[in-house]
Every structure is written in structure tokens, then in C-alpha cells.
Design a protein around this motif. Structure first.
Motif, PDB file in Angstrom:
ATOM      1  N   SER A   1       6.482   8.409   3.956  1.00  0.00           N
ATOM      2  CA  SER A   1       5.278   7.899   4.580  1.00  0.00           C
ATOM      3  C   SER A   1       5.316   6.385   4.588  1.00  0.00           C
ATOM      4  CB  SER A   1       4.043   8.375   3.808  1.00  0.00           C
ATOM      5  OG  SER A   1       4.008   7.745   2.542  1.00  0.00           O
ATOM      6  N   ILE A   2       4.381   5.781   5.333  1.00  0.00           N
ATOM      7  CA  ILE A   2       4.249   4.328   5.305  1.00  0.00           C
ATOM      8  C   ILE A   2       3.970   3.875   3.878  1.00  0.00           C
ATOM      9  CG2 ILE A   2       2.825   2.391   6.069  1.00  0.00           C
ATOM     10  CD1 ILE A   2       2.533   3.742   8.748  1.00  0.00           C
ATOM     11  N   GLY A   3       3.185   4.670   3.142  1.00  0.00           N
ATOM     12  CA  GLY A   3       2.930   4.340   1.746  1.00  0.00           C
ATOM     13  C   GLY A   3       4.211   4.285   0.936  1.00  0.00           C
ATOM     14  N   ARG A   4       5.121   5.218   1.178  1.00  0.00           N
ATOM     15  CA  ARG A   4       6.397   5.186   0.460  1.00  0.00           C
ATOM     16  C   ARG A   4       7.239   3.992   0.894  1.00  0.00           C
ATOM     17  NH1 ARG A   4       8.505  11.472  -0.104  1.00  0.00           N
ATOM     18  NH2 ARG A   4       6.601  12.298  -1.065  1.00  0.00           N
ATOM     19  N   PHE A   5       7.149   3.611   2.155  1.00  0.00           N
ATOM     20  CA  PHE A   5       7.832   2.403   2.605  1.00  0.00           C
ATOM     21  C   PHE A   5       7.327   1.202   1.814  1.00  0.00           C
ATOM     22  CE2 PHE A   5       7.528  -1.147   5.849  1.00  0.00           C
ATOM     23  CZ  PHE A   5       8.824  -1.608   5.652  1.00  0.00           C
ATOM     24  N   TYR A   6       6.014   1.104   1.653  1.00  0.00           N
ATOM     25  CA  TYR A   6       5.475  -0.002   0.857  1.00  0.00           C
ATOM     26  C   TYR A   6       5.897   0.116  -0.614  1.00  0.00           C
ATOM     27  CZ  TYR A   6       2.626  -2.210   4.473  1.00  0.00           C
ATOM     28  OH  TYR A   6       2.209  -2.897   5.589  1.00  0.00           O
ATOM     29  N   ASP A   7       6.037   1.341  -1.107  1.00  0.00           N
ATOM     30  CA  ASP A   7       6.561   1.511  -2.464  1.00  0.00           C
ATOM     31  C   ASP A   7       7.968   0.924  -2.571  1.00  0.00           C
ATOM     32  OD1 ASP A   7       4.293   2.783  -3.400  1.00  0.00           O
ATOM     33  OD2 ASP A   7       5.074   4.808  -3.051  1.00  0.00           O
ATOM     34  N   ALA A   8       8.788   1.150  -1.541  1.00  0.00           N
ATOM     35  CA  ALA A   8      10.145   0.615  -1.536  1.00  0.00           C
ATOM     36  C   ALA A   8      10.125  -0.915  -1.498  1.00  0.00           C
ATOM     37  CB  ALA A   8      10.931   1.165  -0.349  1.00  0.00           C
ATOM     38  N   VAL A   9       9.196  -1.474  -0.724  1.00  0.00           N
ATOM     39  CA  VAL A   9       9.061  -2.928  -0.677  1.00  0.00           C
ATOM     40  C   VAL A   9       8.689  -3.474  -2.051  1.00  0.00           C
ATOM     41  CG1 VAL A   9       7.705  -4.831   0.296  1.00  0.00           C
ATOM     42  CG2 VAL A   9       8.494  -2.972   1.776  1.00  0.00           C
ATOM     43  N   LEU A  10       7.721  -2.817  -2.700  1.00  0.00           N
ATOM     44  CA  LEU A  10       7.308  -3.269  -4.030  1.00  0.00           C
ATOM     45  C   LEU A  10       8.453  -3.174  -5.031  1.00  0.00           C
ATOM     46  CD1 LEU A  10       5.245  -4.234  -6.055  1.00  0.00           C
ATOM     47  CD2 LEU A  10       4.395  -1.885  -6.254  1.00  0.00           C
ATOM     48  N   GLN A  11       9.221  -2.083  -4.986  1.00  0.00           N
ATOM     49  CA  GLN A  11      10.347  -1.942  -5.900  1.00  0.00           C
ATOM     50  C   GLN A  11      11.378  -3.035  -5.658  1.00  0.00           C
ATOM     51  OE1 GLN A  11      10.608  -0.253  -8.512  1.00  0.00           O
ATOM     52  NE2 GLN A  11      12.773  -0.613  -8.997  1.00  0.00           N
ATOM     53  N   ALA A  12      11.593  -3.402  -4.407  1.00  0.00           N
ATOM     54  CA  ALA A  12      12.531  -4.484  -4.115  1.00  0.00           C
ATOM     55  C   ALA A  12      12.030  -5.808  -4.688  1.00  0.00           C
ATOM     56  CB  ALA A  12      12.750  -4.595  -2.610  1.00  0.00           C
ATOM     57  N   PHE A  13      10.718  -6.051  -4.602  1.00  0.00           N
ATOM     58  CA  PHE A  13      10.160  -7.254  -5.229  1.00  0.00           C
ATOM     59  C   PHE A  13      10.458  -7.263  -6.721  1.00  0.00           C
ATOM     60  CE2 PHE A  13       7.442  -8.170  -1.503  1.00  0.00           C
ATOM     61  CZ  PHE A  13       7.446  -9.556  -1.531  1.00  0.00           C
ATOM     62  N   ARG A  14      10.314  -6.097  -7.353  1.00  0.00           N
ATOM     63  CA  ARG A  14      10.546  -6.030  -8.793  1.00  0.00           C
ATOM     64  C   ARG A  14      12.003  -6.299  -9.142  1.00  0.00           C
ATOM     65  NH1 ARG A  14       6.862  -0.587  -9.120  1.00  0.00           N
ATOM     66  NH2 ARG A  14       4.865  -1.589  -9.684  1.00  0.00           N
TER      67      ARG A  14
ATOM     68  N   GLU B   1      19.032   1.086  -3.310  1.00  0.00           N
ATOM     69  CA  GLU B   1      18.174   0.113  -3.989  1.00  0.00           C
ATOM     70  C   GLU B   1      18.958  -1.060  -4.535  1.00  0.00           C
ATOM     71  OE1 GLU B   1      15.453   1.567  -6.859  1.00  0.00           O
ATOM     72  OE2 GLU B   1      14.527   3.043  -5.531  1.00  0.00           O
ATOM     73  N   ALA B   2      20.168  -0.817  -5.022  1.00  0.00           N
ATOM     74  CA  ALA B   2      20.969  -1.888  -5.622  1.00  0.00           C
ATOM     75  C   ALA B   2      21.374  -2.946  -4.601  1.00  0.00           C
ATOM     76  CB  ALA B   2      22.221  -1.307  -6.270  1.00  0.00           C
ATOM     77  N   HIS B   3      21.328  -2.600  -3.316  1.00  0.00           N
ATOM     78  CA  HIS B   3      21.732  -3.530  -2.268  1.00  0.00           C
ATOM     79  C   HIS B   3      20.550  -4.151  -1.535  1.00  0.00           C
ATOM     80  CE1 HIS B   3      25.738  -1.077  -1.975  1.00  0.00           C
ATOM     81  NE2 HIS B   3      25.670  -1.846  -3.058  1.00  0.00           N
ATOM     82  N   ARG B   4      19.341  -3.904  -2.010  1.00  0.00           N
ATOM     83  CA  ARG B   4      18.161  -4.462  -1.365  1.00  0.00           C
ATOM     84  C   ARG B   4      17.901  -5.854  -1.926  1.00  0.00           C
ATOM     85  NH1 ARG B   4      14.302   1.002  -1.509  1.00  0.00           N
ATOM     86  NH2 ARG B   4      15.754   2.309  -0.289  1.00  0.00           N
ATOM     87  N   ASN B   5      18.330  -6.867  -1.167  1.00  0.00           N
ATOM     88  CA  ASN B   5      18.250  -8.254  -1.621  1.00  0.00           C
ATOM     89  C   ASN B   5      17.116  -8.993  -0.912  1.00  0.00           C
ATOM     90  OD1 ASN B   5      19.222  -8.558   0.961  1.00  0.00           O
ATOM     91  ND2 ASN B   5      21.325  -9.040   0.320  1.00  0.00           N
ATOM     92  N   ILE B   6      17.138 -10.326  -0.978  1.00  0.00           N
ATOM     93  CA  ILE B   6      16.071 -11.121  -0.380  1.00  0.00           C
ATOM     94  C   ILE B   6      16.023 -10.931   1.136  1.00  0.00           C
ATOM     95  CG2 ILE B   6      17.494 -13.190  -0.156  1.00  0.00           C
ATOM     96  CD1 ILE B   6      13.761 -13.118  -1.118  1.00  0.00           C
ATOM     97  N   ASP B   7      17.193 -10.788   1.774  1.00  0.00           N
ATOM     98  CA  ASP B   7      17.203 -10.556   3.218  1.00  0.00           C
ATOM     99  C   ASP B   7      16.601  -9.198   3.556  1.00  0.00           C
ATOM    100  OD1 ASP B   7      18.335 -12.988   3.942  1.00  0.00           O
ATOM    101  OD2 ASP B   7      20.368 -12.274   3.583  1.00  0.00           O
ATOM    102  N   TRP B   8      16.860  -8.197   2.716  1.00  0.00           N
ATOM    103  CA  TRP B   8      16.245  -6.884   2.917  1.00  0.00           C
ATOM    104  C   TRP B   8      14.727  -7.014   2.853  1.00  0.00           C
ATOM    105  CZ3 TRP B   8      12.821  -3.561   0.765  1.00  0.00           C
ATOM    106  CH2 TRP B   8      12.854  -2.223   1.159  1.00  0.00           C
ATOM    107  N   LEU B   9      14.250  -7.762   1.869  1.00  0.00           N
ATOM    108  CA  LEU B   9      12.806  -7.943   1.723  1.00  0.00           C
ATOM    109  C   LEU B   9      12.213  -8.600   2.963  1.00  0.00           C
ATOM    110  CD1 LEU B   9      11.867  -9.137  -1.892  1.00  0.00           C
ATOM    111  CD2 LEU B   9      10.844  -7.267  -0.584  1.00  0.00           C
ATOM    112  N   ARG B  10      12.883  -9.631   3.479  1.00  0.00           N
ATOM    113  CA  ARG B  10      12.351 -10.326   4.645  1.00  0.00           C
ATOM    114  C   ARG B  10      12.315  -9.412   5.859  1.00  0.00           C
ATOM    115  NH1 ARG B  10      16.070 -15.469   3.158  1.00  0.00           N
ATOM    116  NH2 ARG B  10      14.659 -16.500   1.686  1.00  0.00           N
ATOM    117  N   SER B  11      13.375  -8.642   6.056  1.00  0.00           N
ATOM    118  CA  SER B  11      13.397  -7.715   7.187  1.00  0.00           C
ATOM    119  C   SER B  11      12.319  -6.643   7.040  1.00  0.00           C
ATOM    120  CB  SER B  11      14.777  -7.059   7.309  1.00  0.00           C
ATOM    121  OG  SER B  11      15.746  -8.007   7.698  1.00  0.00           O
TER     122      SER B  11
END
Length: 395
Positions: free
Chosen positions: A206-219, A81-91
């Protein structure tokens, strides 16, 4: 992939110990959330009851970054999580664009094949198609909001094949007319909650958890959100609006999760909405009854939903139809030409923030139905099945 819908039925039936096929579905079958099949020939994992389950900023120029390929989602999830930056979000959001778009062709084929579009099954599938268009628009807006450019034609799905990004490994998505096998092995499989993203994951993702990871990266990243290239458009019962704040991001991702797999407490797709989530709507078609809560347990024990008569579109083979007759070739070319125009218009819409291109894409999409249905009424030589669209971009 299964050689035919009937082959898929038989393969799973044998895995369950029914050599001649599935027994008749009894009324009142309890709703279960189960892991996806490891392959079309393997039985599902042990069922779990519903009650036990949970579920360029600032207007900068869009940046180029490597497009996700099959397996991208597990790799993204593996990044600390600490390495999930803006490029991670875009990908991650490009992967989401590909996942959401890939649901449309199989759902459309199933819907187009139904002879009576006023029946309950047809209405359920039509609503889900609308929802998926909305979800696709949401993730395109999210990607544009963080300075990315959705790449749609470049990443157009290939059928038969796996879902993009490596989600739901073992699920082979194919195009055919509506059958119980298509409902279970493709439609329900795509939407199933708590399905593993990786075969080797200690805890299934799950795909839902993937979206959870995306949301956490936004935060964590807290990117500035640009509205310059985001779209604003009414999509049936929903309205696609620009995402401006973290609260908008949270709301948007929650809508995608709830409409697809239901809330953590029920099969409905959100408070105050009488629609069931996609997974359970498809399961209603498969089991032939509406889902209802009885004595604290959700069961398929409600009003009957007869399985509809459908045009017998065959499973589209890998590489498309081989040497079709001239009239079928003409219809296939017409369909694929219009489909290519849809992809190009969608690319332009979010690359330039052009609402006219989005409307052009919608108009072209409506024109797909005519040649698709004509193909579904054209017999395949030597069979009782028919042709159907293959969703292959030209060029």
C-alpha cells in the motif's frame, strides 16, 4: 477510463452481478478495507474487516537525479534495503511529491461542483483538500531536507490517467463533478488502505507501506537534515514546520498515513482527533451515513449524510476539451494560466526556500475557483452536462 460516471457505476455493478446498477445501500453497511479494483470494470478483492487490518544534507546544493515515471514506486520498493541510499531517498520523496499533489485536482473539482458548500459532504471534502495540501508540504520539506528539489511543474499530473509512480494500478483518475462514481472510483480508490502497488506482488503493498519503506531508509541512511529551503506555514488546522530530526520525520510520515487511511485500530486519523481518515470520510459520503462502532464493529450506521446536489461537470476527456466555444476557451485559458502560476510559484518556494513564493502559490490557487465554477455552469452542446477545468499547464 469510464466514458462517464454513470458508465463507471454500471461497469462495477455488472462485475458484482447487478446488470442494472447497484442496489440501494442499506444502513449499517460494515466498514471494509479492500484492495483496489484491477480496473474500473472488475470487482474489488475479497473484503477484509477493519479489525483484521493493519496498516542534500547539511544545506548542500540540490542534486539532479532522474525523475520518477509511472512504475517508479514498484522499482524503488524492489531495491534491497541495504542499497537504499540518499539518492534512493530523494527519488522516493519526489515520487511522494507527485502522488500527494495529484490528489488535489480531482478533489477540488468535486468540491467546487457542490452547490451548497455548507453541507456535511462539502465540509468533509474541504477538510481533506486541506490535509492533502499539508501532506504535499510535508514531503516537499522532507525532500528539501535531504538536499533535493521538488520538481512540481515538470511532473504535473495528466488527467485522465493513472496515479504517479505506478501506485494503485488499474485506478484511472479523472476530473468531473461530484458523483457517487467519482467518490468510489477516484476518491476512495486513491485513499484505500492496503491497495497493491504492483499486480504481481506476492504481498500487496500500500501507499502506507511505501511510506514505511521511506521511513526505514531515513533510519538506515541517517542523513543530515537541512532546514535552509524548508517551509514554515499554517495550513488550516495544521502547521507545516521544518523537519529537523528523525523524530520529526517519523511524526510527519505517521500523520500522512493516519490522515489518509486511518490508524490500524480505527477509521479515525489519530489519537485525540474526532476526524475520520480520508478513506472513511469519502466512504461516508458514498454510503450516506457516518461511520460508527457498533458491537465491536465499525459500520456506516450513524447520522445520515445526504449526497449533495452538484453541478453536472462532465468527465474531462483525454487531451482536454475539443473545440470549446469562445467563452469556454477564455475561461479554460484563464484557469490554466493561473494553474501554471501556482506550479511555478511552488517550484520557486522550495528551490529557493522563499516563503513569499509559497504565499503567491496560495493566492493563485484561491483564484482558480472562479473560472472553474463558471465553466461548470456552461452547458456542453447536446448534453445535460457542463464544462469544467482541465488542469493543463501552459507552455
Amino acid at each position: 477510463m469510464p466514458g462517464s460516471p454513470a458508465g463507471a457505476e454500471a461497469a462495477v455493478a455488472r462485475a458484482h452481478g447487478h446488470p442494472d446498477g447497484f442496489p440501494e445501500e442499506a444502513a449499517g453497511v460494515p466498514v471494509r478495507r479492500r484492495s483496489l479494483l484491477a480496473s474500473a470494470a472488475l470487482a474489488a478483492a475479497a473484503p477484509v474487516s477493519v479489525a483484521a487490518c493493519s496498516h542534500g544534507p547539511g544545506g548542500s546544493k540540490p542534486e539532479r537525479y532522474p525523475p520518477p515515471r509511472h512504475g517508479a514506486v514498484p522499482r524503488l520498493i524492489a531495491v534491497p534495503e541495504a542499497h537504499r541510499n540518499i539518492d534512493w531517498l530523494r527519488s522516493a520523496l519526489q515520487a511522494a511529491v507527485e502522488i500527494e499533489f495529484s490528489t488535489l485536482p480531482p478533489y477540488l473539482c468535486g468540491w467546487w461542483s457542490i452547490e451548497n458548500r455548507t453541507c456535511q459532504a462539502a465540509r468533509l471534502i474541504r477538510r481533506i483538500i486541506s490535509d492533502e495540501m499539508y501532506h504535499f508540504g510535508i514531503v516537499c520539506n522532507l525532500l528539501a531536507g535531504v538536499g533535493g528539489r521538488p520538481r512540481i511543474r515538470e511532473s504535473a499530473p495528466v488527467y485522465p490517467g493513472p496515479l504517479p509512480g505506478g501506485v494503485h494500478p488499474g485506478v484511472d483518475v479523472y476530473l468531473s463533478g461530484l458523483t457517487r462514481a467519482l467518490v468510489r472510483d477516484v476518491m476512495m480508490a486513491i485513499e484505500a488502505p492496503a491497495a497493491p502497488l504492483t499486480d504481481s506482488a506476492r504481498e500487496p503493498l500500500s501507499i502506507g507501506r511505501f511510506y514505511d519503506a521511506v521511513l526505514q531508509a531515513f533510519r538506515v541512511v541517517a542523513p543530515d537534515l537541512s532546514v535552509d529551503r524548508q517551509m514554515h506555514e499554517r495550513i488550516d488546522e495544521d502547521t507545516l514546520t521544518p523537519v529537523k530530526t528523525l523524530e520529526d520525520v517519523e511524526r510527519s510520515i505517521e500523520v500522512i498515513k493516519d490522515q489518509g487511511e486511518g490508524t490500524s485500530a480505527s477509521p479515525t486519523d489519530g489519537p485525540g482527533d474526532d476526524h475520520v481518515a480520508h478513506y472513511y470520510a469519502f466512504a461516508e459520503i458514498y454510503h450516506g451515513r457516518q461511520v460508527r462502532e457498533t458491537d465491536g464493529e465499525w459500520q456506516f450506521a450513524g447520522t445520515p449524510i445526504p449526497f449533495p446536489d452538484a453541478r453536472p461537470m462532465s468527465v474531462v476527456p483525454a487531451g482536454g476539451w475539443d473545440e470549446p466555444p469562445a467563452e469556454a476557451r477564455r475561461l479554460l485559458d484563464a484557469f490554466d494560466s493561473t494553474y501554471t502560476a501556482v506550479l511555478d510559484a511552488l517550484d520557486t518556494a522550495w528551490a529557493e526556500g522563499d516563503p513569499r513564493s509559497l504565499m503567491t502559490a496560495v493566492r493563485h490557487m484561491r483564484r482558480l475557483e472562479g473560472p472553474a465554477v463558471d465553466l461548470m455552469e456552461m452547458p456542453l452542446a447536446g448534453t445535460e452536462e457542463t464544462y469544467g477545468p482541465q488542469f493543463r499547464p501552459l507552455g
